[in-house]
Enzyme design. Sequence first.
Site, PDB file in Angstrom:
ATOM      1  N   GLU A 135       0.802  -1.230   0.000  1.00 12.16           N
ATOM      2  CA  GLU A 135       0.000   0.000   0.000  1.00 12.16           C
ATOM      3  C   GLU A 135       0.841   1.291   0.000  1.00 12.16           C
ATOM      4  O   GLU A 135       0.904   2.023   0.994  1.00 12.16           O
ATOM      5  CB  GLU A 135      -0.975  -0.004   1.170  1.00 12.16           C
ATOM      6  CG  GLU A 135      -1.939  -1.174   1.128  1.00 12.16           C
ATOM      7  CD  GLU A 135      -2.985  -1.166   2.220  1.00 12.16           C
ATOM      8  OE1 GLU A 135      -3.950  -1.942   2.099  1.00 12.16           O
ATOM      9  OE2 GLU A 135      -2.866  -0.376   3.182  1.00 12.16           O
ATOM     10  N   GLU A 145      -5.470  -8.370   0.156  1.00 13.91           N
ATOM     11  CA  GLU A 145      -6.161  -8.081   1.408  1.00 13.91           C
ATOM     12  C   GLU A 145      -7.616  -7.786   1.089  1.00 13.91           C
ATOM     13  O   GLU A 145      -7.927  -7.092   0.120  1.00 13.91           O
ATOM     14  CB  GLU A 145      -5.585  -6.871   2.153  1.00 13.91           C
ATOM     15  CG  GLU A 145      -4.296  -7.104   2.893  1.00 13.91           C
ATOM     16  CD  GLU A 145      -3.834  -5.854   3.636  1.00 13.91           C
ATOM     17  OE1 GLU A 145      -4.687  -5.025   4.053  1.00 13.91           O
ATOM     18  OE2 GLU A 145      -2.609  -5.702   3.793  1.00 13.91           O
TER      19      GLU A 145
END
Length: 440
Positions: free
Chosen positions: A168, A353
């Site tokens: 991320e 995720e």
Amino acid sequence: MFSHKRADFGPDFVFGVAMAAHQIEGGQRDGRGSSIWDTFAATPGNTRNADTGVIACDHYNRWPEDLALIRDAGFDAYRFSFAWSRLLPEGVGTVNRAGLDFYDRLIDGMLERGIKPFATLYHWDLPSALQDRGGWMNRDTTKAFADYAAMVGRHFGDRLESIATFNEPWCITVLSHFMGVHAPGYRDVRATARAMHHVLLAHGLGISAMREEAAGAKLGIVVNMEKAEPYSQTPEDIEAAALGDDIFNRFFLDGAIKGRYPQRVTDILEPYLPTNWQDDLPAISPPIDWIGINYYTRFLYRHDASVPVFPFVQVRGDLEKSNVGWEIYPQALTEFLLRTAGDYPGLPIYVTENGISETDEAKRIAFFDKHFAAIRAAQQQGADVRGHIAWTLIDNFEWAEGYDPKFGLVGMDPVTRDRQPKQSYYDFQAMLTDGRQPTA
């Protein structure tokens, strides 16, 4: 119970579960160096309830128990991260032998239990010694990362199924350097622009370094995608959503794979980017083997000319929400998978995720089931989606929100740290094992 079966997704589809080093490990007395999350959480006001990751889930000591949970549920893979400062306490230089030994035990433990190790080099915990020298604002950190990546590849690469450079990048840069919500807690556009560029340069240098050292591992990057929709159908709100989409969902993948940045973003950040940043674009974008997408929710974007730099505000809509206020919007996962397959053809995609903070287990189970349907819809339309990795195995230290969010398939007693499987854990077990008993 889930309405899907393992076989629905294809014979080689990987089901896994993810956790991150700082959120679960503890074990800070083995020579591990300080990270930016140690000092950020130790500063009053930065985390809910002044929570820290000093002990976290005590995964450092209880990893055999946690791997047994992963195995017994029928998961194929464990997506974990290395703590850079556990391996290199100063970020560079002398390697911490105890850190190598810990990850040797962990990785060998996965392999002994039939669990595929999906590794991440950087899940937000920069060594404090590198932050002292400017962190991601300093170009030298990209070289330090490449050296760290080479060391990991050399020592562990032949036992790892895959390696992601970063988890991320938006959170590492915008959330942490512009919005100030996460470590190191800056609110500075120049710091943000330089961090955005340097993190991607570190990715490219890290991939190139690992190609020399980890020939057997598949290399990639994990980005978070968040659906950006206009608050209204005015031209201003539509443009605000397009800018939000470029910043959040396009900047990092376009940089890493296409070697270019969205024009909307560079038009704004150009004054703050490093001199001659364009010269780095070839180094930023060496070939990778797969793309990881983390997906949770959406935001609505409303134009606001009074907001400096990025002239919009983000607001939540009126959809059903989790207990932390995130809207549940599974159809956007289908959209992102198809868009990614179209924009970056030839690269397998993993949902690295996906999960929900919730105390209502029926709601958690329904969340996963709807997102499984979104993956199937993308597969049926041609997207090469190879896996789903649930966030997360155990309720853990959720960064600035402390221990309040409950993303885990397994609960944790806050005093004893004992693990308590939830109904969603057992539903995954039923889907993934078809009632078979796990083997030792």
